[in-house]
Design a protein around this motif. Structure first.
Motif, PDB file in Angstrom:
ATOM      1  N   VAL B 109     -12.891  39.399 -52.504  1.00 41.77           N
ATOM      2  CA  VAL B 109     -11.811  39.619 -53.472  1.00 41.77           C
ATOM      3  C   VAL B 109     -10.603  40.195 -52.749  1.00 41.77           C
ATOM      4  O   VAL B 109      -9.448  39.793 -52.992  1.00 41.77           O
ATOM      5  N   ILE B 111      -9.689  39.734 -49.672  1.00 43.24           N
ATOM      6  CA  ILE B 111      -8.994  38.705 -48.895  1.00 43.24           C
ATOM      7  C   ILE B 111      -8.173  37.808 -49.817  1.00 43.24           C
ATOM      8  O   ILE B 111      -7.039  37.435 -49.501  1.00 43.24           O
ATOM      9  N   VAL B 112      -8.750  37.474 -50.995  1.00 40.68           N
ATOM     10  CA  VAL B 112      -8.003  36.666 -51.971  1.00 40.68           C
ATOM     11  C   VAL B 112      -6.703  37.371 -52.345  1.00 40.68           C
ATOM     12  O   VAL B 112      -5.617  36.790 -52.312  1.00 40.68           O
ATOM     13  N   LEU B 114      -5.209  39.714 -50.668  1.00 43.21           N
ATOM     14  CA  LEU B 114      -4.334  39.862 -49.500  1.00 43.21           C
ATOM     15  C   LEU B 114      -3.492  38.609 -49.289  1.00 43.21           C
ATOM     16  O   LEU B 114      -2.299  38.696 -48.994  1.00 43.21           O
ATOM     17  N   THR B 115      -4.116  37.435 -49.492  1.00 43.86           N
ATOM     18  CA  THR B 115      -3.314  36.214 -49.341  1.00 43.86           C
ATOM     19  C   THR B 115      -2.251  36.151 -50.433  1.00 43.86           C
ATOM     20  O   THR B 115      -1.151  35.677 -50.206  1.00 43.86           O
ATOM     21  N   LYS B 116      -2.583  36.639 -51.642  1.00 45.99           N
ATOM     22  CA  LYS B 116      -1.573  36.661 -52.701  1.00 45.99           C
ATOM     23  C   LYS B 116      -0.433  37.603 -52.329  1.00 45.99           C
ATOM     24  O   LYS B 116       0.741  37.283 -52.536  1.00 45.99           O
ATOM     25  N   GLN B 119       2.019  36.219 -50.027  1.00 43.31           N
ATOM     26  CA  GLN B 119       2.922  35.226 -50.602  1.00 43.31           C
ATOM     27  C   GLN B 119       4.086  35.887 -51.348  1.00 43.31           C
ATOM     28  O   GLN B 119       5.083  35.254 -51.634  1.00 43.31           O
ATOM     29  N   ASP B 129      -2.293  43.823 -43.468  1.00 46.88           N
ATOM     30  CA  ASP B 129      -3.419  43.362 -42.651  1.00 46.88           C
ATOM     31  C   ASP B 129      -3.740  44.322 -41.509  1.00 46.88           C
ATOM     32  O   ASP B 129      -4.797  44.217 -40.919  1.00 46.88           O
TER      33      ASP B 129
END
Lengths: 296, 303
Positions: B109, B111-112, B114-116, B119, B129
């Motif tokens: 969750v 990592i999900v 973190l990618t958001k 963006q 990170d």
């Protein structure tokens, strides 16, 4: 075949390979060893690269299997020396992982690995890395690697099914009837390391741990029979992979992260709704029992 | 050498060193209790589970304010610790399975999210990170002061409740018999453990934070059988690891701190397991050899 389908196929293969092996880890109370090995595999990959100076998948498999087995042996050794199990796991894997990260940063110019890749994988790039073998149509490299590991695992599991089963449930009995308990233990550890590294490159360390443990744990809550548990676990692995992919495209985020998340969501659903061992199931059974006792 | 000398004079480095020293001390001390309570791997899960909290904290405020991120991390860390204990108590799954399960799904969750975050327009420079592997040298001085202050606070609370924690670690039943609020104390300990993990992740990173709880404590266990001594030795080992790791990583930008702290701690562990006075492997060998010699000599005299 299209881009999306390959990603889902590769992720499902990871789900099946890891899900099946993971059942044995859960039954043997070795779940944390899965976590440890999936971290130390990084060191194996880096060492394999530094020694062979190539990104050849075979060298990396060997390096990872060696370091994975070494991790398992070192943990066993420390345990034998009187250090409690959780501490020996914690010391060994953090040390190996730290060395792996240091080597990557020191040799950053020559290593085409970066740590983010190791953690999250590059599953979106899987369909771009195609190879042609003999008469077969071009297939993604990751697919071939995972498929061969899966077949190898299935063969080993069929050969040693009885041994794996008895040593998992009753190691004392297995030792008494002369089964090679330690051999089976290290065979399983070898299978875990090889499966981990085969999956690692495409999906990253997080998803490997999630796929090793979550499908097996969900399956364990639904059945008491080992063969059913293995099949269910593979099924949950695939389900997590496919639903995770759709969630990732829907919210536009990390694919392997979403798959790990979905494996957790599936577990939560099973944990609540499992007919025999779930929270609701238990409540309903209790209520039924109570009304029956009241009636009589 | 000159470079190191200059570095040590820089005010920020001094603060970072004080911060990691206090952090090592606090985690060594709390880690000793966690080790004896067989909860050290919960620390690992909590550290991984801090990542979603950090991201949520950032998403809600849209800026990198350390205190908000740490509050988020504490909330998800505590939630993870609670889930582990609940799964282990309410189902047939064992604690190690529960730890591994929670660790990987919470981190997924994270990592999900973190990618958001990356963006988001402001997310690119958020540097979230750096929480994965830790970057003590890159911490700004207000962050370091917060870390040092929090670590000092944790130390004080642990010292105040030392006797109570000792009791619930070794004999919870007896503690209950004495009328101590055992479940409240358990909760307090878990909160302290989560807190030390959370303040440490910025310097050490979520993946390796567990080592700072486990390795100094298990090394200290080799040197003594008394809890108070173990706690002190463990704190000392933790502090040494923190300082040396920070020094190495501040030699150059881009060297992560966490791995060097862990390697230092592990070297101390290897030295302990080999040379600790009562239990070290080599010490035992030497002792055995000396006893053998003595026996042979005595037998020789008898003859």
């Amino acid at each position: 075949m299209s881009y999306e389908i390959w990603i889902m196929i590769v992720a499902s293969l990871v789900g099946i390979t890891c899900g099946v092996i993971g059942c044995f880890l859960i039954l043997r109370k070795l779940a944390m060893l899965a976590d440890a090995i999936s971290h130390t595999v990084l060191l194996g990959i880096v060492l394999a690269f530094l020694i062979s100076q190539s990104m050849n998948g075979l060298y990396m498999l060997i390096g990872a299997a060696v370091v994975g087995l070494f991790t398992a042996m070192l943990i066993q050794f420390l345990n034998h020396k009187g250090i409690q199990e959780d501490a020996s796991i914690g010391v060994v894997f953090t040390f190996f992982f730290a060395i792996g990260v240091i080597l990557i940063t020191v040799f950053a110019d020559s290593v085409h690995l970066d740590v983010d890749h190791a953690l999250m994988g590059e599953i979106a790039f899987v369909p771009f890395d195609m190879v042609e073998i003999a008469f077969l149509p071009p297939l993604p490299k990751a697919f071939i690697m995972l498929m061969s590991i899966l077949i190898l695992n299935i063969i080993l599991m069929m050969l040693f099914y009885k041994e794996l089963k008895i040593t998992s449930f009753d190691p004392a009995l297995a030792a008494a009837i002369g089964m090679p308990v330690m051999f089976i233990h290290y065979l399983l550890m070898g299978m875990v390391s090889v499966s981990t590294v085969a999956s690692f490159d495409s999906v990253g360390a997080i998803l490997v741990v999630a796929m090793l443990i979550a499908p097996g744990a969900s399956a364990y809550l639904l059945t008491n029979k080992l063969s059913h548990m293995l099949c269910l676990s593979a099924f949950f692995g695939v389900l997590a992979a496919i639903s995770g992919y759709y969630v990732a495209t829907w919210i536009d985020s990390s694919i392997s992260g979403s798959m790990a998340m979905m494996s957790g969501v599936l577990f939560a659903l099973v944990f609540i709704f499992s007919p025999t061992k779930g929270l609701l199931g238990k409540k309903i059974n209790q209520k039924r029992f109570r009304t029956r006792t009241n009636a009589t | 050498m000159e470079q190191i000398g200059q570095m040590l004079l820089a005010a920020n480095t001094q603060w970072v060193l004080i911060g990691t020293l206090l952090l090592g001390l606090a985690s060594g001390i709390l880690g000793s209790f966690a080790l004896l309570r067989k909860q050290s791997l919960i620390g690992d899960a909590v550290a991984h589970a801090a990542l979603p909290g950090i991201c949520i904290g950032f998403m809600l405020t849209g800026e990198r304010s350390l205190i908000i991120l740490l509050i988020g991390a504490t909330v998800t860390g505590l939630l993870a610790a609670y889930c582990i204990q609940y799964i282990a108590s309410a189902s047939i799954l064992k604690e190690d399975t529960a730890i591994c399960l929670i660790l990987s799904t919470f981190f997924g969750v994270g990592i999900v999210l973190l990618t958001k975050v990356q963006q988001m327009p402001s997310g690119n420079k958020s540097g979230l990170d750096s929480f994965i592997f830790g970057q003590a040298a890159g911490m700004v001085s207000s962050d370091v002061k917060l870390m040092a202050g929090a670590a000092a606070l944790l130390l004080i609370v642990t010292i105040i409740f030392f006797k109570e924690f000792k009791l619930i670690t070794f004999d919870a039943e007896f503690a209950k018999g004495l009328g101590l609020p055992v479940s409240a104390l358990n909760f307090l300990f878990m909160t302290l453990l989560v807190a030390v993990v959370v303040i440490g992740i910025q310097a050490v990173g979520v993946i390796l934070m567990a080592a700072l709880l486990i390795t100094p404590a298990i090394s200290a266990r080799y040197w003594t059988n008394s809890l108070s001594k173990m706690v002190m030795i463990s704190g000392l080992f933790g502090a040494i690891s923190g300082v040396i790791g920070t020094l190495i990583s501040s030699l150059d930008r881009g060297i992560p701190t966490g791995p060097f702290i862990v390697v230092t701690a592990t070297i101390i562990f290897i030295l302990s397991i080999l040379f600790a006075p009562a239990r070290g492997i080599i010490t035992l060998k030497i002792k055995r050899r000396m006893t053998n010699h003595q026996l042979l000599r005595e037998q020789g005299q008898v003859k």
